[in-house]
Design an enzyme around this catalytic site. Structure first.
Site, PDB file in Angstrom:
ATOM      1  N   HIS A 121       0.816  -1.221   0.000  1.00 31.82           N
ATOM      2  CA  HIS A 121       0.000   0.000   0.000  1.00 31.82           C
ATOM      3  C   HIS A 121       0.850   1.273   0.000  1.00 31.82           C
ATOM      4  O   HIS A 121       1.895   1.351   0.631  1.00 31.82           O
ATOM      5  CB  HIS A 121      -1.012  -0.006   1.149  1.00 31.82           C
ATOM      6  CG  HIS A 121      -0.452   0.099   2.535  1.00 31.82           C
ATOM      7  ND1 HIS A 121      -0.235   1.302   3.156  1.00 31.82           N
ATOM      8  CD2 HIS A 121      -0.108  -0.855   3.442  1.00 31.82           C
ATOM      9  CE1 HIS A 121       0.222   1.087   4.385  1.00 31.82           C
ATOM     10  NE2 HIS A 121       0.312  -0.213   4.585  1.00 31.82           N
ATOM     11  N   ASP A 174       6.015   2.060   6.743  1.00 32.19           N
ATOM     12  CA  ASP A 174       4.754   1.329   6.613  1.00 32.19           C
ATOM     13  C   ASP A 174       3.895   2.119   5.629  1.00 32.19           C
ATOM     14  O   ASP A 174       3.281   3.119   6.017  1.00 32.19           O
ATOM     15  CB  ASP A 174       4.086   1.223   7.984  1.00 32.19           C
ATOM     16  CG  ASP A 174       2.704   0.629   7.943  1.00 32.19           C
ATOM     17  OD1 ASP A 174       2.328   0.054   6.915  1.00 32.19           O
ATOM     18  OD2 ASP A 174       1.975   0.783   8.946  1.00 32.19           O
ATOM     19  N   GLU A 211      -5.230   1.622   2.330  1.00 34.07           N
ATOM     20  CA  GLU A 211      -5.112   0.442   3.189  1.00 34.07           C
ATOM     21  C   GLU A 211      -5.325   0.804   4.647  1.00 34.07           C
ATOM     22  O   GLU A 211      -5.943   0.055   5.407  1.00 34.07           O
ATOM     23  CB  GLU A 211      -3.732  -0.207   2.990  1.00 34.07           C
ATOM     24  CG  GLU A 211      -3.556  -1.543   3.710  1.00 34.07           C
ATOM     25  CD  GLU A 211      -2.981  -1.436   5.120  1.00 34.07           C
ATOM     26  OE1 GLU A 211      -2.869  -2.480   5.792  1.00 34.07           O
ATOM     27  OE2 GLU A 211      -2.653  -0.302   5.556  1.00 34.07           O
ATOM     28  N   GLU A 212      -4.807   1.961   5.043  1.00 34.52           N
ATOM     29  CA  GLU A 212      -4.840   2.346   6.454  1.00 34.52           C
ATOM     30  C   GLU A 212      -6.239   2.663   6.969  1.00 34.52           C
ATOM     31  O   GLU A 212      -6.447   2.811   8.166  1.00 34.52           O
ATOM     32  CB  GLU A 212      -3.924   3.557   6.694  1.00 34.52           C
ATOM     33  CG  GLU A 212      -2.440   3.294   6.460  1.00 34.52           C
ATOM     34  CD  GLU A 212      -1.794   2.435   7.547  1.00 34.52           C
ATOM     35  OE1 GLU A 212      -2.519   2.018   8.484  1.00 34.52           O
ATOM     36  OE2 GLU A 212      -0.586   2.184   7.463  1.00 34.52           O
ATOM     37  N   ASP A 236       3.827  -6.087   3.616  1.00 33.82           N
ATOM     38  CA  ASP A 236       3.592  -5.029   4.593  1.00 33.82           C
ATOM     39  C   ASP A 236       4.669  -5.092   5.668  1.00 33.82           C
ATOM     40  O   ASP A 236       5.527  -5.985   5.661  1.00 33.82           O
ATOM     41  CB  ASP A 236       2.198  -5.171   5.209  1.00 33.82           C
ATOM     42  CG  ASP A 236       1.561  -3.829   5.534  1.00 33.82           C
ATOM     43  OD1 ASP A 236       2.279  -2.922   6.004  1.00 33.82           O
ATOM     44  OD2 ASP A 236       0.342  -3.676   5.331  1.00 33.82           O
ATOM     45  N   HIS A 280       4.051   3.184  13.093  1.00 34.19           N
ATOM     46  CA  HIS A 280       3.130   4.321  13.134  1.00 34.19           C
ATOM     47  C   HIS A 280       3.714   5.502  13.896  1.00 34.19           C
ATOM     48  O   HIS A 280       3.000   6.252  14.564  1.00 34.19           O
ATOM     49  CB  HIS A 280       1.768   3.925  13.695  1.00 34.19           C
ATOM     50  CG  HIS A 280       0.914   3.218  12.683  1.00 34.19           C
ATOM     51  ND1 HIS A 280      -0.455   3.099  12.809  1.00 34.19           N
ATOM     52  CD2 HIS A 280       1.218   2.589  11.519  1.00 34.19           C
ATOM     53  CE1 HIS A 280      -0.944   2.437  11.771  1.00 34.19           C
ATOM     54  NE2 HIS A 280       0.061   2.119  10.970  1.00 34.19           N
TER      55      HIS A 280
END
Length: 355
Positions: free
Chosen positions: A78, A190, A220-221, A243, A331
């Site tokens: 992604h 990510d 995607e998130e 991922d 994140h």
């Protein structure tokens, strides 16, 4: 597995660190991935049989196999990163934002941000609307602010802010990408590190044994949205999501909670909260890694999911696996991955798809 692997990976694997740096530093929140897509398109043109953008914004690159009865393999990484949209401009010109993707607000104090305005990017700072340490009480300092309490300061008058910023403008965190030798660190690894791996794979893959449908997916998130529509359209026989995953091998974390270990090799996901990997495919990749001397580890992720969850449930169902890159500080703007793990993922994918 990890302890018994030897470093006999394909020596032809070369990492284009400049591309990874560009992918890490560029902004692209869910629904506004166009800058990431442009970078990848530039990196892939002339290296694939077809390169198209679909209605949702996914970039789909195809390399066809000349073998009879070749299977259609969908790989998905992604493009989007967690970020914000402007939702309000107050009378003093401060911006309030709405998050797109999951944040731990403890990681958001005193962060530089970019507001991607229509007429050009604006740089600001993100801070919670709380008293400075000099004026706050001990009890106030213990409180972790909610996201709604954070504001972006552009250092401009309210009139100028209103003239240049619109509601719905995307906002991303700013952080330089840094190559520390064995590891790299930066924002949005990510999942830009896997966009990088997928681009490297397509540029290096020669005479694939399968039809390779590489999807650089969007959104995607916020719910695996790009992979959902792509899997429906492509009808793959096999799905492989690429991922990152947690490497909680840092101080303060118990060994049983580490999920994966940085530098321990590519992670073959057993399960997460969005999918349980197809067992025969998981076993095939583990056997191939051992045969080729590619370092790998198995992963059980208690919470979180990847594009595999969408691919696996498409149409009549798809045999699906996730290959993960262990990452510390997921994140945050200081996500960290090991080059050894990146090389392992690339080598294993090449071994599987080259046949």
């Amino acid at each position: 597995m990890v302890d018994n692997m030897v470093d006999s990976m394909d020596s032809s694997v070369a990492l284009d660190m400049e591309l990874l740096k560009q992918l890490s530093e560029v902004g692209g929140v869910p629904g506004r991935e166009e800058r990431v897509r442009a970078l990848l398109r530039g990196a892939l043109e002339g290296h694939v049989d077809s390169l198209e953008e679909d209605a949702l914004g996914n970039l789909v690159a195809v390399k066809t196999s000349k073998k009879k009865k070749a299977k259609r393999v969908m790989l998905s990484a992604h493009m989007d990163e967690i970020g914000f949209y402007v939702r309000f401009v107050d009378d003093a010109g401060f911006l309030r934002v709405h998050n797109v993707g999951g944040f731990d607000t403890r990681n958001l104090f005193a962060r530089a941000v970019t507001v991607h305005a229509k007429e050009g990017d604006l740089i600001g700072v993100l801070n919670p609307a709380v008293k400075p340490v000099h004026l706050s009480t001990p009890e106030e300092r213990k409180k972790v602010p909610e996201l709604a309490e954070f504001a972006v300061d552009l250092g401009l008058s309210a009139e100028e802010v209103r003239a240049r910023v619109r509601l719905g403008d995307p906002v991303t965190l700013r952080q330089p990408f840094v190559d520390l030798g064995a590891v790299v660190t930066g924002k949005a690894l990510d999942d830009r590190v896997n966009c990088f791996i997928l681009a490297q794979l397509l540029r290096q893959l020669d005479k694939p044994s399968h039809h390779v449908c590489a999807v650089f997916s969007v959104q995607e998130e916020v719910g695996l949205r790009g992979a959902t529509t792509s899997a429906y359209a492509l009808e793959p026989d096999i799905g492989i999501a690429l991922d990152t995953t947690l490497a909680v091998d840092t101080p303060g974390a118990p060994p049983e909670g580490r999920v994966t270990q940085l530098g321990g090799g590519v992670a073959l996901k057993v399960m997460d909260s969005a999918s349980i990997s197809t067992r025969w495919l998981l076993d095939a990749f583990a056997a191939l890694a051992e045969e080729r001397g590619v370092p790998y580890q198995l992963e059980v992720l208690p919470l979180g999911g990847t594009d595999a969850g969408a691919i696996q449930r498409s149409r009549k169902g798809v045999a699906t696996l996730t290959l993960s890159i262990p990452s510390r500080y997921v994140h945050t703007v200081t996500e960290m991955v090991a080059k050894r793990d990146v090389e392992a993922s690339l080598a294993l994918l090449k071994a599987y798809l080259q046949g």
